[in-house]
Write an enzyme that holds these catalytic residues in place. Sequence first.
Site, PDB file in Angstrom:
ATOM      1  N   ARG A  74       0.832  -1.218   0.000  1.00 24.94           N
ATOM      2  CA  ARG A  74       0.000   0.000   0.000  1.00 24.94           C
ATOM      3  C   ARG A  74       0.860   1.260   0.000  1.00 24.94           C
ATOM      4  NH1 ARG A  74      -3.165  -3.636  -0.669  1.00 24.94           N
ATOM      5  NH2 ARG A  74      -5.285  -3.814   0.141  1.00 24.94           N
ATOM      6  N   SER A 102     -10.936  -1.017   2.718  1.00 25.63           N
ATOM      7  CA  SER A 102     -10.232  -1.150   3.999  1.00 25.63           C
ATOM      8  C   SER A 102      -9.897   0.248   4.520  1.00 25.63           C
ATOM      9  CB  SER A 102      -8.913  -1.894   3.823  1.00 25.63           C
ATOM     10  OG  SER A 102      -9.134  -3.185   3.326  1.00 25.63           O
ATOM     11  N   GLU A 152      -5.551   3.620   6.205  1.00 30.26           N
ATOM     12  CA  GLU A 152      -5.126   3.381   4.832  1.00 30.26           C
ATOM     13  C   GLU A 152      -5.695   4.478   3.936  1.00 30.26           C
ATOM     14  OE1 GLU A 152      -6.471   2.019   1.486  1.00 30.26           O
ATOM     15  OE2 GLU A 152      -6.194  -0.111   1.893  1.00 30.26           O
TER      16      GLU A 152
HETATM   17  N1  EPU Z   1     -10.932 -11.179   9.441  1.00 31.47           N
HETATM   18  C1  EPU Z   1     -11.681 -11.276  10.594  1.00 31.47           C
HETATM   19  N2  EPU Z   1     -12.695 -10.400  10.768  1.00 31.47           N
HETATM   20  C2  EPU Z   1     -13.032  -9.468   9.855  1.00 31.47           C
HETATM   21  C3  EPU Z   1     -12.268  -9.371   8.679  1.00 31.47           C
HETATM   22  C4  EPU Z   1     -11.220 -10.241   8.486  1.00 31.47           C
HETATM   23  O1  EPU Z   1     -11.430 -12.103  11.445  1.00 31.47           O
HETATM   24  O2  EPU Z   1     -13.982  -8.732  10.100  1.00 31.47           O
HETATM   25  C5  EPU Z   1      -9.866 -12.147   9.186  1.00 31.47           C
HETATM   26  C6  EPU Z   1     -10.286 -13.116   8.102  1.00 31.47           C
HETATM   27  O3  EPU Z   1     -10.964 -14.212   8.613  1.00 31.47           O
HETATM   28  C7  EPU Z   1      -8.970 -13.541   7.503  1.00 31.47           C
HETATM   29  C8  EPU Z   1      -8.101 -12.320   7.688  1.00 31.47           C
HETATM   30  O4  EPU Z   1      -8.732 -11.496   8.662  1.00 31.47           O
HETATM   31  O5  EPU Z   1      -8.421 -14.603   8.226  1.00 31.47           O
HETATM   32  C9  EPU Z   1      -7.875 -11.552   6.408  1.00 31.47           C
HETATM   33  O6  EPU Z   1      -9.122 -11.132   5.879  1.00 31.47           O
HETATM   34  P1  EPU Z   1      -9.370 -10.907   4.312  1.00 31.47           P
HETATM   35  O7  EPU Z   1      -8.852 -12.037   3.531  1.00 31.47           O
HETATM   36  O8  EPU Z   1     -10.778 -10.485   4.124  1.00 31.47           O
HETATM   37  O9  EPU Z   1      -8.401  -9.710   3.949  1.00 31.47           O
HETATM   38  P2  EPU Z   1      -8.017  -8.405   4.738  1.00 31.47           P
HETATM   39  O10 EPU Z   1      -6.661  -8.552   5.318  1.00 31.47           O
HETATM   40  O11 EPU Z   1      -9.121  -8.040   5.648  1.00 31.47           O
HETATM   41  C10 EPU Z   1      -6.850  -7.346   2.634  1.00 31.47           C
HETATM   42  C11 EPU Z   1      -6.864  -6.021   1.909  1.00 31.47           C
HETATM   43  C12 EPU Z   1      -8.125  -5.897   1.051  1.00 31.47           C
HETATM   44  C13 EPU Z   1      -8.127  -7.045   0.056  1.00 31.47           C
HETATM   45  C14 EPU Z   1      -8.079  -8.370   0.839  1.00 31.47           C
HETATM   46  C15 EPU Z   1      -7.978  -9.566  -0.066  1.00 31.47           C
HETATM   47  C16 EPU Z   1      -5.623  -4.480   3.311  1.00 31.47           C
HETATM   48  C17 EPU Z   1      -5.689  -3.315   4.238  1.00 31.47           C
HETATM   49  N3  EPU Z   1      -6.810  -4.937   2.874  1.00 31.47           N
HETATM   50  O12 EPU Z   1      -7.964  -7.333   3.536  1.00 31.47           O
HETATM   51  O13 EPU Z   1      -8.059  -4.676   0.341  1.00 31.47           O
HETATM   52  O14 EPU Z   1      -9.287  -7.010  -0.757  1.00 31.47           O
HETATM   53  O15 EPU Z   1      -6.914  -8.387   1.700  1.00 31.47           O
HETATM   54  O16 EPU Z   1      -6.699  -9.651  -0.605  1.00 31.47           O
HETATM   55  O17 EPU Z   1      -4.531  -4.933   2.996  1.00 31.47           O
HETATM   56  C18 EPU Z   1      -8.696  -2.383   0.328  1.00 31.47           C
HETATM   57  O18 EPU Z   1      -7.497  -2.107   0.359  1.00 31.47           O
HETATM   58  O19 EPU Z   1      -9.590  -1.491   0.274  1.00 31.47           O
HETATM   59  C19 EPU Z   1      -9.093  -3.788   0.373  1.00 31.47           C
HETATM   60  C20 EPU Z   1     -10.377  -4.138   0.433  1.00 31.47           C
END
Ligand code: EPU
Length: 334
Positions: A161, A234, A330
């Site tokens: 990012r 995010s 972010e």
């Molecule tokens: N999780 C939770 N609770 C929640 C959300 C997530 O426990 O409410 C856990 C999930 O179960 C999982 C882990 O956190 O084990 C990761 O969750 P997820 O795969 O949904 O991805 P993220 O880390 O929440 C990141 C990016 C997203 C991108 C996704 C998929 C960042 C800040 N965000 O989210 O990007 O779509 O990975 O690759 O790096 C964005 O930047 O706007 C965005 C949506």
Amino acid sequence: MALEHNYPLQTLNTFGLSAQAEHFARFQSIEELQNLLAQAERPLMILGGGSNILLTQDVKGSVLKNEIGGIHIIEEDDQSALVKVGGGVVWHDFVMWSINKQLGGIENLSLIPGSVGAAPMQNIGAYGSEIKSVFEELEAVHIDSREVKIFNNEDCQFGYRYSIFKGELKGQFVICSVSFRLSKIPQFNTSYGAIEDELKAMGATASLESISQAVIAIRQRKLPNPKDIGNSGSFFKNPTISNAQFESLKSQFPNIVGYPNGQDKTKVAAGWLIEQAGWKGYTHQDAGVHKNQALVLVNYGQAKGQDILKLSQDIQASIQQKFGIALEAEVNII
Ligand code: EPU
């Protein structure tokens, strides 16, 4: 070219927040931008898709919206095509174009909101892909000198990012077009578990189309559509902490989610932390934390930028207190 005054920005930011720009204009070419730069009152804010900003007040000075269009293959061989895309093109429209042309490399980045010009700014990424792996170069205008400068992949200093345009060169350049090297030889990236599961559920094998459809389905399930509920994706970055701190947290919270990041660091899922701290689904008036993805803050209609900001600060304080981790926004807070 005339600038408009006291221009409403509510439909130009995906949080749907009401704020005004003191002066406002759109540009559709580098020349138009250069003209505007010569006359626009400072400070300047360059607007793309408005999908990564939190407007907490009216914007002083001038807001210039990038509407430079066009998607052109400028060079190709048997293996790849170099595609030059106007900064004002909607990112997802470019992804759909690439799939239609059977060009690979950005299918995992389907449905990310925002514009092509904003994409390199923070090296957009999702489902195991980031644009830095297909990025060739970009064309940007230096705000003070109005000269055009080319930045290659290395010049941009991409990280998670992050690019130099968020660091050392912040506020100095307007990204006008971006060139991507897309592949004609299928190399699918289904390393992100949820994609494999989704393909299985769809009964599909990996292809540009099916991966894109899988990503779209996952995103639609988890992330609110800004057309229905205001949001900026995010709101926080996933924080990086030392392995030692992660191990110590793990002994207290055995289910904590983290991924190795280099040798001695761990990237922690901020969504997990926020959910564990009890915020998922929280609402106060019209500001809230999305019920399916705790990383996403939402505006249910009449929230003010200040309400969302206050909520984000309360979340940061609570995560600091419970886990000793500093969450960083972010989105750009204005
Ligand atoms: N999780 C939770 N609770 C929640 C959300 C997530 O426990 O409410 C856990 C999930 O179960 C999982 C882990 O956190 O084990 C990761 O969750 P997820 O795969 O949904 O991805 P993220 O880390 O929440 C990141 C990016 C997203 C991108 C996704 C998929 C960042 C800040 N965000 O989210 O990007 O779509 O990975 O690759 O790096 C964005 O930047 O706007 C965005 C949506």
